[in-house]
Design a protein around this motif. Structure first.
Motif, PDB file in Angstrom:
ATOM      1  N   LEU A  60     177.632 113.724  67.542  1.00 44.16           N
ATOM      2  CA  LEU A  60     176.326 114.354  67.308  1.00 44.16           C
ATOM      3  C   LEU A  60     176.233 114.901  65.894  1.00 44.16           C
ATOM      4  CD1 LEU A  60     175.946 116.255  70.702  1.00 44.16           C
ATOM      5  CD2 LEU A  60     174.355 114.534  69.841  1.00 44.16           C
ATOM      6  N   MET A  61     177.320 115.496  65.420  1.00 42.24           N
ATOM      7  CA  MET A  61     177.336 116.026  64.064  1.00 42.24           C
ATOM      8  C   MET A  61     177.305 114.902  63.034  1.00 42.24           C
ATOM      9  SD  MET A  61     179.280 116.707  61.151  1.00 42.24           S
ATOM     10  CE  MET A  61     180.936 116.361  61.719  1.00 42.24           C
ATOM     11  N   SER A  90     169.804 128.606  60.810  1.00 40.93           N
ATOM     12  CA  SER A  90     168.868 127.871  61.669  1.00 40.93           C
ATOM     13  C   SER A  90     169.602 127.093  62.756  1.00 40.93           C
ATOM     14  CB  SER A  90     168.026 126.905  60.828  1.00 40.93           C
ATOM     15  OG  SER A  90     168.833 125.859  60.302  1.00 40.93           O
ATOM     16  N   TYR A  91     170.906 126.911  62.593  1.00 40.33           N
ATOM     17  CA  TYR A  91     171.664 126.155  63.596  1.00 40.33           C
ATOM     18  C   TYR A  91     171.713 126.884  64.940  1.00 40.33           C
ATOM     19  CZ  TYR A  91     173.485 123.536  59.554  1.00 40.33           C
ATOM     20  OH  TYR A  91     173.610 122.774  58.423  1.00 40.33           O
ATOM     21  N   VAL A 293     178.615 121.401  68.723  1.00 42.12           N
ATOM     22  CA  VAL A 293     178.094 120.905  67.451  1.00 42.12           C
ATOM     23  C   VAL A 293     177.991 122.040  66.431  1.00 42.12           C
ATOM     24  CG1 VAL A 293     176.088 119.872  66.313  1.00 42.12           C
ATOM     25  CG2 VAL A 293     176.849 119.006  68.511  1.00 42.12           C
ATOM     26  N   PHE A 294     177.731 123.267  66.920  1.00 37.38           N
ATOM     27  CA  PHE A 294     177.510 124.398  66.007  1.00 37.38           C
ATOM     28  C   PHE A 294     178.693 124.617  65.055  1.00 37.38           C
ATOM     29  CE2 PHE A 294     177.786 128.939  65.008  1.00 37.38           C
ATOM     30  CZ  PHE A 294     176.569 129.140  64.379  1.00 37.38           C
ATOM     31  N   PRO A 295     179.934 124.792  65.545  1.00 37.07           N
ATOM     32  CA  PRO A 295     181.024 124.960  64.583  1.00 37.07           C
ATOM     33  C   PRO A 295     181.249 123.731  63.717  1.00 37.07           C
ATOM     34  CG  PRO A 295     181.887 124.753  66.819  1.00 37.07           C
ATOM     35  CD  PRO A 295     180.411 124.924  66.935  1.00 37.07           C
ATOM     36  N   CYS A 296     181.010 122.539  64.267  1.00 31.60           N
ATOM     37  CA  CYS A 296     181.184 121.320  63.471  1.00 31.60           C
ATOM     38  C   CYS A 296     180.206 121.297  62.288  1.00 31.60           C
ATOM     39  CB  CYS A 296     180.978 120.084  64.339  1.00 31.60           C
ATOM     40  SG  CYS A 296     182.181 119.870  65.658  1.00 31.60           S
ATOM     41  N   LEU A 297     178.954 121.650  62.562  1.00 32.98           N
ATOM     42  CA  LEU A 297     177.958 121.689  61.494  1.00 32.98           C
ATOM     43  C   LEU A 297     178.277 122.758  60.460  1.00 32.98           C
ATOM     44  CD1 LEU A 297     174.587 121.234  63.433  1.00 32.98           C
ATOM     45  CD2 LEU A 297     175.693 119.609  61.904  1.00 32.98           C
ATOM     46  N   GLN A 298     178.767 123.907  60.924  1.00 36.87           N
ATOM     47  CA  GLN A 298     179.113 124.980  59.999  1.00 36.87           C
ATOM     48  C   GLN A 298     180.266 124.565  59.089  1.00 36.87           C
ATOM     49  OE1 GLN A 298     177.389 127.511  59.420  1.00 36.87           O
ATOM     50  NE2 GLN A 298     176.191 128.003  61.220  1.00 36.87           N
ATOM     51  N   VAL A 299     181.242 123.868  59.639  1.00 42.32           N
ATOM     52  CA  VAL A 299     182.368 123.392  58.821  1.00 42.32           C
ATOM     53  C   VAL A 299     181.868 122.373  57.793  1.00 42.32           C
ATOM     54  CG1 VAL A 299     184.505 122.043  58.869  1.00 42.32           C
ATOM     55  CG2 VAL A 299     184.146 123.851  60.548  1.00 42.32           C
ATOM     56  N   GLN A 480     164.437 114.530  41.109  1.00 43.58           N
ATOM     57  CA  GLN A 480     165.837 114.827  41.317  1.00 43.58           C
ATOM     58  C   GLN A 480     166.131 114.745  42.797  1.00 43.58           C
ATOM     59  OE1 GLN A 480     166.187 118.722  39.687  1.00 43.58           O
ATOM     60  NE2 GLN A 480     166.376 118.007  37.582  1.00 43.58           N
ATOM     61  N   VAL A 481     167.362 114.362  43.092  1.00 46.85           N
ATOM     62  CA  VAL A 481     167.771 114.315  44.490  1.00 46.85           C
ATOM     63  C   VAL A 481     168.151 115.705  44.942  1.00 46.85           C
ATOM     64  CG1 VAL A 481     169.466 113.430  46.104  1.00 46.85           C
ATOM     65  CG2 VAL A 481     168.541 111.947  44.340  1.00 46.85           C
ATOM     66  N   LEU A 482     167.368 116.261  45.833  1.00 39.34           N
ATOM     67  CA  LEU A 482     167.638 117.577  46.368  1.00 39.34           C
ATOM     68  C   LEU A 482     168.088 117.446  47.800  1.00 39.34           C
ATOM     69  CD1 LEU A 482     164.611 119.498  44.888  1.00 39.34           C
ATOM     70  CD2 LEU A 482     166.976 119.557  44.118  1.00 39.34           C
ATOM     71  N   PRO A 483     169.204 118.107  48.165  1.00 39.09           N
ATOM     72  CA  PRO A 483     169.838 117.802  49.437  1.00 39.09           C
ATOM     73  C   PRO A 483     169.335 118.606  50.596  1.00 39.09           C
ATOM     74  CG  PRO A 483     171.150 119.343  48.237  1.00 39.09           C
ATOM     75  CD  PRO A 483     169.943 119.073  47.394  1.00 39.09           C
ATOM     76  N   LEU A 484     169.787 118.181  51.746  1.00 37.55           N
ATOM     77  CA  LEU A 484     169.638 118.984  52.945  1.00 37.55           C
ATOM     78  C   LEU A 484     171.012 119.135  53.538  1.00 37.55           C
ATOM     79  CD1 LEU A 484     166.631 118.418  55.337  1.00 37.55           C
ATOM     80  CD2 LEU A 484     168.089 120.404  55.208  1.00 37.55           C
ATOM     81  N   ASN A 485     171.106 119.791  54.713  1.00 38.05           N
ATOM     82  CA  ASN A 485     172.403 120.024  55.315  1.00 38.05           C
ATOM     83  C   ASN A 485     172.906 118.803  56.053  1.00 38.05           C
ATOM     84  OD1 ASN A 485     170.350 120.206  57.174  1.00 38.05           O
ATOM     85  ND2 ASN A 485     171.702 121.255  58.573  1.00 38.05           N
ATOM     86  N   SER A 486     174.177 118.998  56.862  1.00 39.54           N
ATOM     87  CA  SER A 486     174.779 117.919  57.597  1.00 39.54           C
ATOM     88  C   SER A 486     173.972 117.468  58.759  1.00 39.54           C
ATOM     89  CB  SER A 486     176.134 118.368  58.081  1.00 39.54           C
ATOM     90  OG  SER A 486     176.006 119.476  58.928  1.00 39.54           O
TER      91      SER A 486
END
Length: 623
Positions: A60-61, A90-91, A293-299, A480-486
């Protein structure tokens, strides 16, 4: 630092990269020739509903931990500091809401495609509209997903006839074709089991590659204490920005609140994720996988942000982009890897393998989910076929989408960078209306089919109007390429259309310009709200749906759940009292929690469908 930007791979780097592709292919072949050998659609699409929560949570991550996030997030932190890190807030709600509302509802309905829900709740036309919208979204997504890592490797130095200047020897289309071919084969042969377990392997590669770069980068910067002093003195450690202005690109509110809607569109109603929830052995394990998924996303978020800080500790304000060693921000991370780690054989190859692992995990999920919705939503309702024929057709669909993926990558290649960012933005803009469509059905029993269709259309119009309008209003400016999270990979690029990070009060845009300047983190919230509001208005104008006409188990009992929670908070000792007697009612009159005052049980009040209830989907014609 070599001003020509020429950085070379060693043989060890090539071997490590090749091992990634070989291992991914081997996992697909293993599941193609073991177990049930993918002979049924149930095994191919849903792994026989036998997956455990740990591999599911990593899958899922990895599904939305794309190459865009690995490339873009460190560049964002390098340029603007750690404010972006607050997206991790927000996670919490972004995963709790799916775990307690969406997963139980979908799991108890025994869905095969998440868009089956739309037919149960509304009608077949709404289901088809949702399916076509999703296919449009994912086709764009997978083309960009496979092309992005190859694009990052390509510095575009065509004037000197140099194909690749960051990793010389890597041919752009060789990388695209190799990635697309391997991913297509192991997805088509091994089904969902292969996709999930390759995601697990690729997640380990991603984390290992990022961690190795961070450790060596800190060493190159002079040690942990020196690196910390450099990023602190450079102003890259950001505090909480509580500016309520929605046009500011990244604040606590845009990231922590707007990000919740983005998370819901990805982890709540996206077929790629719902398909994994439904493949778990039990509903409890499906919910647990969402929690994990929460700790995986945080890592993943922490590693990406730390990479950005390490890059700043090594380069300071002497950005390779400003020094013209690279041509765009999306090459920043790879330049750093090749520049700082070239004396460590194998590490550049490990990171490039990490980058392509992210790409493989995203596009394999896209292939599998697209094959599933095409089969279940567009083919199965109209054609009768045997199980063996249906399974073969599902594999052919996955193979076909792989070919379409490479074709989409070629179309992306023909675009200039500005249009490329617009294509990336489309993925984020489509997710919001789909979220609104599901919320309209789940939380509002009065919504009808006409309201759902018109609401979805209005949400898409609003989405493209604001997104493309804002993009066109800034065409003269450099992109410019501006990112988002995992969790949100592709919508990251839509940050380009949100304007500068801080907007002066005197120059704050008004009117349509203000709407066009809306932060991309609010897109999902704006678009989903548009669908709900327009859908409700049209529903009331055309006659709201009566409670007796709502299929059982398709609406979440919001009021009764709130009353139950309030009752427990106000009277905590009520659990010690004997429960009142309840009368038996007809299941067709339950209406998903909208039960008449003289009927209902405690279990019916707290759930949509009981765990052992017969789902309406089971009455559909089988393959």
């Amino acid at each position: 630092m070599d001003p020509t930007g020429q950085k070379y791979f060693t043989i060890i780097d090539y071997v490590i990269f090749a091992l990634l592709l070989v291992a991914s292919m081997a996992i697909g072949l293993y599941y193609a020739f073991t177990g049930g050998r993918q002979r049924t659609t149930q095994e191919f699409m849903y792994a026989d509903r036998s997956m455990k929560c740990l591999p599911l949570s990593l899958s899922l991550m990895a599904t939305f931990q794309s190459a865009v996030a690995i490339i873009g997030t460190p560049a964002e932190v390098y340029a603007n500091g750690t404010q972006y890190w607050f997206i991790g807030c927000s996670y919490i709600l972004g995963l709790l809401i799916p775990a307690h509302i969406f997963i139980p509802l979908f799991y108890r309905l025994h869905l095969t495609s998440v868009y089956q829900y739309l037919e149960l709740r509304f009608c077949k036309a709404v289901r088809i509209c949702g399916t076509v919208t999703f296919i449009f979204q994912m086709v764009i997504y997978m083309g960009v997903g496979i092309y992005t890592p190859a694009l990052a490797l390509n510095a575009g130095n065509v004037t000197n006839n140099i194909c690749l200047s960051l990793v010389t020897g890597f041919h752009l289309w060789g990388a695209v074709l190799a990635t697309g071919l391997v991913c297509t084969l192991y997805t088509a042969l091994g089904g969902l089991k292969a996709v999930v377990w390759t995601d697990v392997f690729q997640t380990v590669v991603m984390f290992t590659g990022q961690l190795a770069v961070i450790i060596v980068g800190v060493h190159q910067a002079g040690g942990l204490s020196d690196a910390w002093v450099k990023v602190r003195d450079g102003g890259r450690i950001s505090g909480i920005d509580l500016n309520p202005d929605p046009t500011v690109r990244h604040t606590f509110w845009t990231l922590g609140v707007g990000g919740v809607f983005l998370m819901l569109s990805l982890y709540g109603v996206n077929q790629a994720q719902v398909q994994r929830y439904l493949s778990s052995r039990t509903e409890k394990e499906a919910v647990m996988s969402c929690y994990m998924v929460f700790p995986c996303l945080q890592v993943a978020l922490m590693l990406s942000c730390l990479m950005g800080l390490v890059m700043y500790a090594c380069y300071g304000n002497n950005s390779p982009l400003e020094q013209q060693y690279i041509t765009s921000k999306d090459q920043m991370v790879l330049y750093f890897v090749m520049d700082m780690l070239q004396n460590f054989p194998g590490l550049p190859g490990l990171f490039v393998a990490c980058l392509f692992s992210a790409s493989l995990s995203t596009i394999s999920s896209a292939f599998n989910s697209l094959a599933t919705v095409t089969m279940v939503d567009l083919i199965k309702p109209h054609y009768s076929m045997t199980e063996a024929r249906a399974t073969l057709l599902s594999k052919m669909l996955a193979l076909s989408y792989g070919i379409i993926c490479v074709a989409m990558a070629y179309l992306v290649h023909l675009m200039n960078s500005s249009v490329l960012q617009a294509a990336l933005s489309i993925f984020g803009m489509v997710g919001g209306p789909l979220l609104g469509l599901f919320c309209l059905g789940i939380f509002f029993p009065c919504a009808n089919s006409i309201g759902a269709v018109i609401g979805l259309a209005a949400g898409l119009v609003m989405s493209f109007w604001v997104g493309i309008g804002g993009f066109l209003s800034r065409m003269p400016s450099s992109v410019q390429v501006l990112p988002l999270n995992s969790t949100n990979t592709v919508p990251a690029a839509s940050g380009n259309i949100t304007g500068p990070a801080v907007i002066d009060a005197a120059s704050r845009p008004v009117g349509l310009n203000g709407l066009y300047s809306l932060s991309y983190m609010w897109y999902s919230a704006l678009n989903s709200s548009t669908v709900v509001l327009i859908g409700l208005v049209i529903s009331f104008m055309t006659g709201p749906t009566k409670g007796a006409d709502v299929a059982s188990g398709t609406v979440y009992p919001v009021m009764r759940t709130a009353q139950s929670l309030l009752h427990k908070l106000v009277k905590p000792s009520a659990c010690c009292t004997s429960p009142p007697e309840h009368t038996q009612i007809d299941g067709h009159k339950e209406m998903n929690g909208n039960i008449k005052e003289d009927a209902g049980t405690e279990e019916e009040t707290e759930t949509f469908l009981t765990s052992n209830a017969v789902s309406p989907v089971e009455h559909e014609t089988s393959v």
